[in-house]
Design a protein around this motif. Structure first.
Motif, PDB file in Angstrom:
ATOM      1  N   LEU A 157       1.023  -0.874   0.387  1.00 40.77           N
ATOM      2  CA  LEU A 157       0.285   0.416  -0.406  1.00 40.77           C
ATOM      3  C   LEU A 157       0.832   1.385   0.044  1.00 40.77           C
ATOM      4  O   LEU A 157       0.503   2.112  -0.526  1.00 40.77           O
ATOM      5  N   SER A 158       1.697   1.051   0.746  1.00 38.81           N
ATOM      6  CA  SER A 158       2.523   3.088   1.367  1.00 38.81           C
ATOM      7  C   SER A 158       3.607   2.777   2.137  1.00 38.81           C
ATOM      8  O   SER A 158       3.734   1.688   2.684  1.00 38.81           O
ATOM      9  N   GLY A 159       4.827   3.371   1.915  1.00 40.85           N
ATOM     10  CA  GLY A 159       5.844   2.807   3.080  1.00 40.85           C
ATOM     11  C   GLY A 159       5.844   4.219   3.649  1.00 40.85           C
ATOM     12  O   GLY A 159       6.521   4.614   4.344  1.00 40.85           O
ATOM     13  N   ASP A 160       4.527   5.243   3.798  1.00 45.68           N
ATOM     14  CA  ASP A 160       4.479   6.046   4.699  1.00 45.68           C
ATOM     15  C   ASP A 160       3.992   5.737   5.764  1.00 45.68           C
ATOM     16  O   ASP A 160       2.300   5.292   5.801  1.00 45.68           O
ATOM     17  N   MET A 161       5.046   5.974   7.162  1.00 46.32           N
ATOM     18  CA  MET A 161       3.417   5.067   8.324  1.00 46.32           C
ATOM     19  C   MET A 161       2.496   6.039   8.910  1.00 46.32           C
ATOM     20  O   MET A 161       1.836   5.296   9.768  1.00 46.32           O
ATOM     21  N   ARG A 162       2.447   6.769   8.470  1.00 46.68           N
ATOM     22  CA  ARG A 162       0.959   7.574   8.505  1.00 46.68           C
ATOM     23  C   ARG A 162      -0.544   7.089   8.123  1.00 46.68           C
ATOM     24  O   ARG A 162      -0.803   7.176   8.570  1.00 46.68           O
ATOM     25  N   GLU A 163       0.712   6.987   6.828  1.00 45.63           N
ATOM     26  CA  GLU A 163      -0.612   6.075   6.320  1.00 45.63           C
ATOM     27  C   GLU A 163      -1.253   4.711   6.544  1.00 45.63           C
ATOM     28  O   GLU A 163      -2.149   4.480   6.226  1.00 45.63           O
ATOM     29  N   LEU A 164      -0.378   4.110   6.725  1.00 43.38           N
ATOM     30  CA  LEU A 164      -0.552   2.968   7.719  1.00 43.38           C
ATOM     31  C   LEU A 164      -1.436   2.875   8.329  1.00 43.38           C
ATOM     32  O   LEU A 164      -1.867   2.453   8.783  1.00 43.38           O
ATOM     33  N   ARG A 165      -0.801   4.169   9.495  1.00 43.88           N
ATOM     34  CA  ARG A 165      -1.847   4.457  10.944  1.00 43.88           C
ATOM     35  C   ARG A 165      -3.520   4.416  11.090  1.00 43.88           C
ATOM     36  O   ARG A 165      -3.993   3.901  10.925  1.00 43.88           O
ATOM     37  N   LEU A 166      -3.326   4.883   9.867  1.00 46.71           N
ATOM     38  CA  LEU A 166      -4.419   5.550   8.302  1.00 46.71           C
ATOM     39  C   LEU A 166      -5.377   4.337   8.401  1.00 46.71           C
ATOM     40  O   LEU A 166      -6.759   3.771   9.353  1.00 46.71           O
ATOM     41  N   GLN A 167      -4.820   3.083   7.825  1.00 54.01           N
ATOM     42  CA  GLN A 167      -5.426   1.958   6.882  1.00 54.01           C
ATOM     43  C   GLN A 167      -5.640   1.307   7.828  1.00 54.01           C
ATOM     44  O   GLN A 167      -6.202   0.507   8.014  1.00 54.01           O
TER      45      GLN A 167
END
Length: 370
Positions: free
Chosen positions: A265-275
């Motif tokens: 999905l993403s390498g961005d922890m902020r995006e991963l927290r949301l998802q």
């Protein structure tokens, strides 16, 4: 030296800062770049420098005659701030394969700036310096820096270097100034790249690197945004026997692994927290693996120090991810008397202070810098 332009060319962004001799920022800006942005219609580095940095330089009055660059890999030779010359740049070109996401772009920025500034200065002298992320780890013991590989390989200089040294040194100095009683510190640099450093602080407040998680390249160690971190070499041999080539392995391990590869999905922890909060299984797995390997690494660093009194979180994830900070504190509650700190990353300020110190030392000893 009155003012210095500090250029921090990373794998996904370029940070610029105009600083005074103490490292205090007069202004700073940052722009994203890189293969992922270019693939999405974004800018390559040369285009970014031309469209963004060129107008900024034209507006500076006076134009700084000192430029300082962060270079990730200094190899075995470069362990101190270094004045850049054609000979030094040629040596640095040979190190590009050891840190392909960083050293190559840094050299591209150096060469671009050399031409740009010389034309604007109309022949006046300009100094460009390099500070190396590996330099702080020059204090690693032989046991900590040596791989258990054949002697013929070790004789080629294949060893553990460690990285993120500029910010780990900054974290060590900052913690020593805040709390002079701390002697054993684990610095956690958690951003697009992630590493840990076991730091001893002497009674004079000087930090020393004792151990670290990155090794011969920045690929070893923790899970990162798109880098795998440590992987069983046997797994790589298995893939090579299946016909996967070196270039494909390089791309997969450096650009398609880590949080991005785990989550798909993403390498961005902020995006991963949301998802992850929305139930995305890949995001949940990525965070869990990241946290597991991080805890393992902290335990290893504590063992190298013979105990730990403080853990400092730095970098984009370390400074801003409150959930991770809480999870780590809970998981490591068994460590007695542990102090948790957050330290804003400041590679740029440290680089200016290092160069200022080098200039003062050279004047005292009569060495000529340019």
């Amino acid at each position: 030296m009155t003012h210095a332009l500090v250029v921090n060319t990373g794998s996904s962004s370029v940070k610029l800062a105009l600083c005074d001799t103490s490292g205090r920022r007069l202004w700073q800006e940052q722009r994203s770049w890189g293969l992922s942005q270019a693939d999405a219609g974004g800018q390559q580095l040369a285009e970014l420098l031309e469209q963004w940095l060129s107008p900024l330089l034209a507006a500076l009055e006076p134009l700084p005659q000192l430029v300082i660059h962060r270079i990730v890999h200094g190899g075995a030779h470069f362990s101190a701030p270094t004045l850049l010359s054609p000979q030094v740049l040629a040596e640095l070109e040979n190190l590009v394969p050891l840190a392909p996401l960083h050293n190559g772009p840094a050299l591209e920025a150096i060469n671009w700036l050399q031409g740009q500034l010389e034309s604007q200065l109309q022949g006046s002298a300009i100094q460009q310096w390099a500070c190396f992320d590996t330099a702080f780890h020059a204090s690693l013991s032989e046991a900590a820096s040596t791989y258990a590989i054949p002697a013929s390989w070790r004789q080629q200089g294949l060893r553990r270097f460690g990285f993120h040294g500029l910010n780990h040194q900054h974290v060590g100095e900052t913690v020593a100034a805040r709390d002079p009683d701390i002697r054993r510190l684990i610095s956690c640099q958690l951003g697009a790249g992630c590493s840990l450093c076991a730091i001893e602080i002497d009674p004079q407040g000087q930090p020393r690197s004792v151990d670290t998680t990155m090794g011969f390249t920045p690929l070893e160690g923790l899970v990162m945004a798109s880098r795998s971190g440590s992987v069983d070499p046997g797994l790589l041999l298995h893939l090579m026997r299946q016909g996967i080539g070196v270039s494909e392995l390089d791309t997969a391990l450096n650009r398609q692994s880590g949080l991005l590869g785990l989550s798909e999905l993403s390498g961005d922890m902020r995006e991963l927290r949301l998802q992850a909060g929305e139930g995305h299984r890949g995001a949940q797995l990525a965070i869990a693996v990241f946290r597991h390997r991080l805890l393992q690494g902290i335990g290893a660093m504590a063992a190298s120090l013979g105990g730990v009194e403080a853990i400092a979180l730095s970098g984009g994830i370390g400074e801003h991810d409150d959930a991770l900070a809480t999870e780590l504190e809970q998981a490591l509650a068994w460590l007695p008397g542990l102090r948790w700190l957050r330290v804003a990353a400041d590679e740029e300020g440290l680089m200016v202070r290092l160069i200022a110190k080098s200039c003062v030392t050279s004047r005292r000893t009569g060495q000529r810098l340019a």
